[in-house]
Design a protein around this motif. Structure first.
Motif, PDB file in Angstrom:
ATOM      1  N   GLU A  10     -23.676 -11.833 150.415  1.00 22.64           N
ATOM      2  CA  GLU A  10     -23.445 -11.966 148.954  1.00 22.64           C
ATOM      3  C   GLU A  10     -22.746 -13.780 148.907  1.00 22.64           C
ATOM      4  O   GLU A  10     -22.313 -13.474 147.361  1.00 22.64           O
ATOM      5  N   ASN A  56     -17.904 -10.883 142.814  1.00 26.82           N
ATOM      6  CA  ASN A  56     -18.489 -12.366 143.611  1.00 26.82           C
ATOM      7  C   ASN A  56     -18.872 -13.327 142.033  1.00 26.82           C
ATOM      8  O   ASN A  56     -18.636 -14.055 142.467  1.00 26.82           O
ATOM      9  N   ALA A  57     -19.393 -12.291 141.432  1.00 25.55           N
ATOM     10  CA  ALA A  57     -19.863 -13.350 140.357  1.00 25.55           C
ATOM     11  C   ALA A  57     -19.007 -13.966 139.637  1.00 25.55           C
ATOM     12  O   ALA A  57     -18.838 -15.302 139.161  1.00 25.55           O
ATOM     13  N   HIS A  70     -17.595 -17.124 142.283  1.00 29.29           N
ATOM     14  CA  HIS A  70     -18.823 -17.992 142.390  1.00 29.29           C
ATOM     15  C   HIS A  70     -19.168 -19.026 140.665  1.00 29.29           C
ATOM     16  O   HIS A  70     -19.552 -19.804 141.228  1.00 29.29           O
TER      17      HIS A  70
END
Length: 240
Positions: free
Chosen positions: A178, A233-234, A237
């Motif tokens: 991921e 995570n989003a 990123h």
């Protein structure tokens, strides 16, 4: 979920070690071809090596003692390195850490490269250190590691033992990464292995493109905490 493509295949011999940077969106399938393997593994963020795999958070936020399909593998920053999308073995250890030189010497005799050459009895602790040194890391950077294809169980007194009655040749587990991840691994014996002979079981490794995550994804929906991990995570990123 299987690999969408298989772009690279190799086999890690028993008592060996390896490391590589795996890109986000990659799938990695690990196969215990003999049914007697153990694969120690650690994860680090290659953009910030201070961020690494966190075994306690991985277990407590998913309310589990074992790892299998549906579980996510967390960093110490609350992000998800990888998700376990497929698993035919069913129980993987992340509490028993590594074998070391003393373990090996007590069970199978002291290792000696001068006499055994490439058949010497490597241990997980030193194997990790060899790989970590390639990235400027050392003893202080070791964390509690994963042990794929090793099932541990406790008795009534709380003692932990490795269940060596299981033998599943071709058992496989698939990871979907991921985030970009430095993967460090070894195929040395589990620290609780009591085999009569030093085990040298190979592990097959396949790398390819992972299938895209959907709203009904097993790992995303297995626990509410996982949804928060994917959200972390989003956010990460956005700034990468």
């Amino acid at each position: 979920m299987t690999l969408k493509t298989i772009d690279y295949t190799t086999t890690l011999p028993g008592a060996s070690h390896w490391s590589l940077e795996v890109r986000r969106g990659t799938a990695m399938r690990l196969t215990d071809t003999s049914g007697a393997g153990n694969l120690g593994m650690l994860f680090y963020n290659p953009r910030n090596l201070l961020e690494r795999y966190n075994a306690p958070d991985t277990l407590k936020c998913q309310h589990t003692f074992k790892l299998t399909a549906g579980h996510c593998l967390y960093s110490d920053m609350g992000r998800i390195f990888a998700s376990i999308t497929d698993d035919t073995f069913g129980w993987h250890d992340t509490v028993c850490a590594n074998s070391n030189a003393q373990h090996i010497a007590e069970r199978w005799g002291a290792r000696d490269y001068q006499t055994e050459r490439n058949d010497w009895k490597q241990n997980g602790f030193d194997a990790f250190l060899v790989e970590l040194a390639k990235y400027g890391l050392g003893r202080a950077d070791l964390a509690a590691n994963l042990n794929w294809f090793s099932k541990v169980q406790t008795d009534a007194a709380g003692a932990i033992a490795l269940d060596q009655s299981i033998n599943q040749p071709e058992a496989a587990v698939t990871l979907r990464f991921e985030m970009d991840t430095l993967v460090v691994m070894h195929s040395c014996p589990h620290p609780l292995d009591s085999s009569a002979q030093y085990p040298r079981a190979p592990i097959k490794i396949e790398l390819g493109e992972a299938e895209q995550i959907n709203s009904d994804d097993l790992c995303l929906n297995a626990r509410p905490e996982n949804a928060r991990g994917f959200a972390n995570n989003a956010l990460y990123h956005i700034g990468v």
